[in-house]
Design an enzyme around this catalytic site. Structure first.
Site, PDB file in Angstrom:
ATOM      1  N   HIS A  91      76.455  -3.069 -24.462  1.00 55.51           N
ATOM      2  CA  HIS A  91      76.392  -4.524 -24.321  1.00 55.51           C
ATOM      3  C   HIS A  91      75.619  -5.154 -25.484  1.00 55.51           C
ATOM      4  O   HIS A  91      75.860  -6.317 -25.824  1.00 55.51           O
ATOM      5  CB  HIS A  91      75.759  -4.908 -22.982  1.00 55.51           C
ATOM      6  CG  HIS A  91      76.490  -6.022 -22.292  1.00 55.51           C
ATOM      7  ND1 HIS A  91      77.801  -5.910 -21.861  1.00 55.51           N
ATOM      8  CD2 HIS A  91      76.103  -7.289 -21.980  1.00 55.51           C
ATOM      9  CE1 HIS A  91      78.182  -7.047 -21.302  1.00 55.51           C
ATOM     10  NE2 HIS A  91      77.170  -7.905 -21.374  1.00 55.51           N
ATOM     11  N   ARG A 151      78.134  -5.784 -27.990  1.00 62.40           N
ATOM     12  CA  ARG A 151      78.924  -6.960 -27.588  1.00 62.40           C
ATOM     13  C   ARG A 151      78.169  -8.240 -27.948  1.00 62.40           C
ATOM     14  O   ARG A 151      78.760  -9.200 -28.477  1.00 62.40           O
ATOM     15  CB  ARG A 151      79.197  -6.886 -26.086  1.00 62.40           C
ATOM     16  CG  ARG A 151      79.964  -8.079 -25.494  1.00 62.40           C
ATOM     17  CD  ARG A 151      80.334  -7.744 -24.052  1.00 62.40           C
ATOM     18  NE  ARG A 151      80.724  -8.905 -23.274  1.00 62.40           N
ATOM     19  CZ  ARG A 151      81.963  -9.417 -23.233  1.00 62.40           C
ATOM     20  NH1 ARG A 151      82.921  -8.888 -23.965  1.00 62.40           N
ATOM     21  NH2 ARG A 151      82.242 -10.456 -22.461  1.00 62.40           N
ATOM     22  N   HIS A 158      85.381 -14.457 -21.558  1.00 60.53           N
ATOM     23  CA  HIS A 158      84.581 -15.233 -20.620  1.00 60.53           C
ATOM     24  C   HIS A 158      85.453 -16.266 -19.923  1.00 60.53           C
ATOM     25  O   HIS A 158      86.208 -16.997 -20.570  1.00 60.53           O
ATOM     26  CB  HIS A 158      83.452 -15.971 -21.343  1.00 60.53           C
ATOM     27  CG  HIS A 158      82.299 -15.098 -21.713  1.00 60.53           C
ATOM     28  ND1 HIS A 158      81.367 -15.445 -22.677  1.00 60.53           N
ATOM     29  CD2 HIS A 158      81.917 -13.872 -21.260  1.00 60.53           C
ATOM     30  CE1 HIS A 158      80.468 -14.492 -22.783  1.00 60.53           C
ATOM     31  NE2 HIS A 158      80.780 -13.528 -21.939  1.00 60.53           N
TER      32      HIS A 158
END
Length: 338
Positions: free
Chosen positions: A268, A271, A294
């Protein structure tokens, strides 16, 4: 508030012996809906389950009726606080309950959302952890060889080039590759499909990895040719099976250790780095939202923090009344990427 009646099979099952709604039963129904209808990942359902069942158990111990009123919910918040949960964790639980209550409204189990008049607790804004460009380059410049080394290099390039979630990367199949188009189809939260894009270094790493992957599968007797298994996983382990989320996390953590970054790094983090670096290079927030998968723009807005800091620095140096304590002109990009 409840308008569900016991004259239906589902309504009768939802009632406890006192003729009131059972929070535990309704929690089970909601979790079945998330897993079976929404088809959320097992990890996501587990997170919702912890939060929703926490209230269901609290309700049972306190012998509370369902749905709760504002007084009951404030008591529940106090209970969470006494358990040692911080404001951010309490807000996460409340968010899970809001989703549950919205579901019950749609099912006409309740008339209104019991949490509609209760605001979340105030928290300090927490910015996502990310790597500066030079730190990212250190991870990606590690020497790798052989099947495992080439695969691990591709994993790092894949995560940084695409901004994939670790679960999305682990779920990529050979049929999802679009090598000529330099993109990959991934399956995100709620089974939403989107395409992510491979930059030059990621494509180069892919071209090195694929022949080694094919050779390992041949040696393991898995397939005679790559075309025979288009549904096979892109990322595989030494035995030819699918590489797990946990293994990908281990690959990233080990690369960070070898690069001597001195910080805890996860998929993450890559990311976050992907999104932050895009924003810093001028990518529009809507574009970043689409690339990250998202559903809400609000989730993407946190990545504007680096760009805002850069603009603040430019203003402070260029404006006659700007701060005199900031670095000289031309160092704003250097500061961001150091």
């Amino acid at each position: 508030m409840g308008i569900f009646t016991p004259d239906t099979a589902w309504g009768a099952a939802a009632m406890n012996r006192g003729g009131e709604y059972s929070a535990a039963f309704l929690a089970d129904e909601y979790l079945d809906y998330l897993a079976g209808i929404r088809r959320l990942s097992a990890r996501t359902v587990e997170a919702y389950s912890r939060d929703v069942r926490l209230y269901a158990e609290y309700s049972q111990v306190q012998d509370l009726s369902f749905p709760p009123d504002r007084r009951v919910l404030r008591g529940f918040i106090g209970f969470l606080n006494r358990k040692g949960l911080g404001a951010r964790s309490i807000n996460r639980v409340l968010s899970s309950l809001r989703g549950w209550f919205r579901y019950l409204q749609k099912r006409k189990v309740i008339d209104t959302d019991p949490l509609s008049e209760i605001e979340g607790l105030k928290t300090d804004r927490r910015l996502p952890d990310f790597l500066f460009v030079q730190e990212m380059d250190r991870m990606l410049s590690l020497e790798e060889d052989g099947f495992a080394g080439s695969r691990d290099r591709f994993i790092l390039e894949l995560l940084y080039s695409t901004g994939c979630r670790v679960s999305e990367a682990a779920g990529i199949r050979m049929r999802d590759l679009r090598r000529a188009e330099e993109r990959i189809r991934v399956l995100g939260k709620g089974d939403k499909e989107r395409y992510v894009y491979l930059g030059g270094p990621a494509l180069d790493a892919l071209e090195v990895y694929l022949p080694l992957r094919q050779e390992l599968l041949r040696r393991k007797g898995k397939i005679p040719t790559e075309r025979d298994k288009p549904e096979g996983p892109l990322l595989i382990n030494r035995n030819g099976g699918a590489l797990s989320d946990r293994s990908i996390r281990t690959v990233v953590a080990e690369a960070a250790r070898r690069a001597e970054l001195g910080k805890k790094i996860s998929p993450h983090t890559l990311r976050h780095s992907f999104a932050t670096h895009l924003m810093n290079k001028g990518a529009g927030i809507r574009t970043v939202q689409e690339l990250l998968g998202h559903s809400s723009l609000r989730a993407t807005q946190v990545y504007t923090h680096v760009e805002l800091d850069r603009l603040r620095g430019v203003h402070a140096r260029a404006h006659p009344h700007g701060s005199k304590n900031l670095p000289e002109k031309g160092s704003d990009t250097k500061d961001v990427n150091k």
